[in-house]
Design an enzyme around this catalytic site. Sequence first.
Site, PDB file in Angstrom:
ATOM      1  N   CYS A  77       0.853  -1.263  -0.093  1.00 54.31           N
ATOM      2  CA  CYS A  77       0.031  -0.038  -0.049  1.00 54.31           C
ATOM      3  C   CYS A  77       0.761   1.153  -0.118  1.00 54.31           C
ATOM      4  CB  CYS A  77      -0.874  -0.163   1.377  1.00 54.31           C
ATOM      5  SG  CYS A  77      -2.208  -1.302   1.111  1.00 54.31           S
ATOM      6  N   GLU A 136       4.250   1.353   1.966  1.00 54.60           N
ATOM      7  CA  GLU A 136       4.996   0.718   3.028  1.00 54.60           C
ATOM      8  C   GLU A 136       6.717   1.038   2.103  1.00 54.60           C
ATOM      9  OE1 GLU A 136       2.238  -0.642   2.363  1.00 54.60           O
ATOM     10  OE2 GLU A 136       2.619  -2.584   2.373  1.00 54.60           O
TER      11      GLU A 136
END
Lengths: 290, 788
Positions: free
Chosen positions: B430, B432
């Site tokens: 997402c 990171e």
Amino acid sequence: MSAFGQPSELGRIFNVQRFSLQDGPGLRTTVFLKGCPLACAWCHNPESQSAEPELVKVEGRCIACGSCHGLDESAACVDACPTGAQQLLGREVSSAELMEEVLRDRPFFEQSGGGVTLSGGEPLLQPAFVLQVLAELRRQGIHQALDTCGLGHREDLLAAAALSDLVLFDLKHMDDGQHRAWTGAGNGAILANLEALGQVHGQIWIRVPVIPGVNDDAANLEATARFVARIPGVRRLDLLPYHSTGAAKFRRLGRAYALEQVPAPTPARMADLAGVFEAHGITTTVGGHP
Amino acid sequence: MNERTARLRQESLDAVPALDPERALLMTAFYREHLGKHPVSVLRALAFLDLCQKKTVWIGPGELIVGERGPRPKAVPTYPELTCHTVEDLRILDTRPKTSYRVAEEMVAAYEREVIPYWRGRSLRDQIFAVLPTDWHEAYEAGVFTEFMEQRAPGHTVLDGKIYGRGLRDFQADIAAAKVALDFERDSEAEDKRAQLEAMAISCEALILLAERHAVEAERQAEVEPDPLRAAELRRIAEVCRRVPAQAPRDFQEALQAYWFCHQGVITELNGWDAYSPGHLDQHLWPFYQRGLKEGSLTREGARELLACFFVKFNNHTSPSKVGVTAAESGTYTDFANLNLGGLLPDGSDGSNELTDLLLEVIEELHLLQPSSNVQVSRKTPDAILKHALKVIRNGYGFPSLFNADAVVEEQLRQGKSLEDARAGGCSGCVEVGAFGKEAYILTGYFNLPKMLELALHDGLDPRTGRQLGPRTGDPATFTSFEQVIAAFEVQTRHFLDLKIRGNQVIERIYATRMPAPFLSVLTDDCIKTGRDYNAGGARYNNTFIQAVGIGSVTDSLASLKQQVFERKTLALAELVAVLDADFQDQEPLRQRLLHKTPKYGNDDDAADDLMVRVFRFLFEAIDGRPNGKGGAYRVEMLPTTCHVYFGSVCLASADGRRAGEPLSEGISPVQGADRHGPTAVLRSAAKMDHVKTGGTLLNMKFTPSLLEGEEGIDRLHHLVRTYFKLDGHHVQFNVVTAAKLREAQAHPEKNRDLIVRVAGYSDYFCDLSLELQEEIIRRTEHDTFAG
């Protein structure tokens, strides 16, 4: 305290609109001052006309909980309302408080070439406050625009314009009688102010609301174009198509709306009208979109 | 799209996800035969070799890039050695209305006959659950936190450029050299390392073999292919598969195919989170693209076609399905592969190039669910690249998302990485952040912040179950100051963070000792050099993240409490708690007051935002720097995926006016509908958090198309993004749809299957989302300037 160590002037405003996109270049914050010498029938901010606070009720939000029953139509009523349906439009702020509020979007102004626009209502009705805010904005290096209907004391206009990077100047009608009929005041002082301003300020944008049946006849538009074309400080002219968003606000304020049933002009019609001004060598936009 | 890629795209869209038993059966047979005969690392490598030898090889009509994890597109294997589906799981997956996976009766029978009897009690999930303490289980079941590694392996990682200049044969040479360098007299781990290195070498052999089998299949098809053009393509495919991944790729097609084989290897070996990603694809492919154009062996259109074929492969790979409670929840088909575009080169210069634009064009044309994509926007990224990305975003697909490349570097420097490694890193999954090809950056699970406040307001008792879940932090009726509420909240939070970390340590150790990933280790520096596995600290950097969920909800709840109970004294704390416990029954005016008349995060109102900052700082201090089991440290991450819906479902009503069971705020976005001062205020509020101290934050904004029309609309959005990034914001993504359009899609899903919306860190098909998520996305504030 202001920049110059003077006490903060107080002003009456009814809204501070962030991410404002229509009132000058870039991303802006527009401060709407409350109180206006005109009362245009098409006004899309009728709550700006009176200088006094006004209580309004947003019907869609009311849950009929009864919290306001028995209370005067006053601040108490607004406080008691849990949903925000009851709203008091208009508040008093010091120039220092307002600066704190408008400077919040400074990084967006700096990125986008935007800044702060003082609009209304009519800023020139509160000259001391407006001048202090403009001076402070200038000290902070923020781009500033003054949005005026043009009706005010000449010296206030020129002083405010001297502190403004951009002046947005409205022209509604070239015929004095028509102007008076639709806005409540004649246009003599307004036109004279524009002529004076045009001699000393080099960044003026004229804004003409196009109200079908009111000011969109060929004669008036031609007269407007001729007048504007000889003002040296005018950089461009924005034709703003009429829209009826003011109608609901008039109703909310419990006032009659004179322009029910007036249709919004079509994009094709607006483009035609823009041609009238361009024929006079005036850089013209529709809706402020270059 | 040309005729070929349009057809491949359509076939991928039409393929129905199904579970496939091939991998499970091969793995079960292999373990029956070999368990106990080899060190575990070698066992895993041999199991991988066995799969590569025996799995069905698929080359579809017209494909130019080849390789499927399952025996055909969207046939999803299972990983019983990690997590073994029960018959009930299989039935739920087959029949649930959303994101279902077809399960054939033969598969159920095979599971009953062979897979389940062998793996019951043996799967890693069973082993993990058996050793975790009771209070961990209680907290897990209460919805205090989730656990990522209970059914999918640690993955969360991205490949760097290492495969574009070297082949697996070269890595095998490195492995041999590392073996020679082992010191069996002085290093008591030398034998483990030898086994580990041997496992890595076997895994390289396995993948080369898999490529060879594709070459053979391509030749077989070429033999019988009536169309001479296609036959030539197939012979070319065979040539490519004999070249890569064994040796370094020589051209654009070989480069893409080399990555795709590595991708196959990583996602076949284990079911690691976020699949795998090629990282800075535009940068990696650039030399091949330039050379191809110069030599005349490649055209821009040829590159576009190959990229489209490559994209379709990602889309064919539906995420592995889950088991247990999560099998029934609405999930997602996306496996979170995420391309990075733009960004910086390791020397700090702008990393974008002509391929960045070409990739954006492909992303726009294909608009597939997978791969997801993002643009890494640095100060040096040309406006033209950002504006191109915004024009794609304006279509409303929800991608690409936008990251602040400069902040991404700074975040990594703070974690102690080298400047070059940080610049070569980027974002995956997402939001990171990681050093590509050099880091195991593991997400461990979501953490329910609003639940901590709920426990603090109930003396540690979970009001939903009546169970004493947390420590006793005092009867709220006795609290006389807001500080006491904060203190109780902090004690509860710290308690459950400790419990979460205790569980993680156990789980990490189990993976380190029982579930090595030798092939992923080959691709991750410095596993070869150190002779350590990816799951055992072999990577150069090892960060472990806990993802906090609901900071908007908890902030607004604290702000409400502070103002209404302690400042305005509208009602006593105990009264408020009773109202919340009763889900605002007969108290709608009070609920409205909490909704509309209290400070809300997302409005640039310091009364709320200061509390957000306070909660974040506390979290950071409670988590950051704590040692993990791999020689690295714990870090904070602020992203929800879809967990804010689940976490909301286990929370009673909250002081921000949220009803019991409703979703929490997601990421660092304001509570849905709470932001009323436009996008600049949202961005200013969000930027008050120190993003540089996180490993990623997620901010979602929704715009109606009207606001984004024309060049002016793009300009506006561009200014918003640039300014947010100047303020150190980590990430922002935009949904560009009208509420009316979403309502229409709800009413007529059959006509709107292709409607993609940004959910959280990823995009998904709107019609595949649960009703609650659909409703939430509709509710998210539409930042239209003309709205009330």
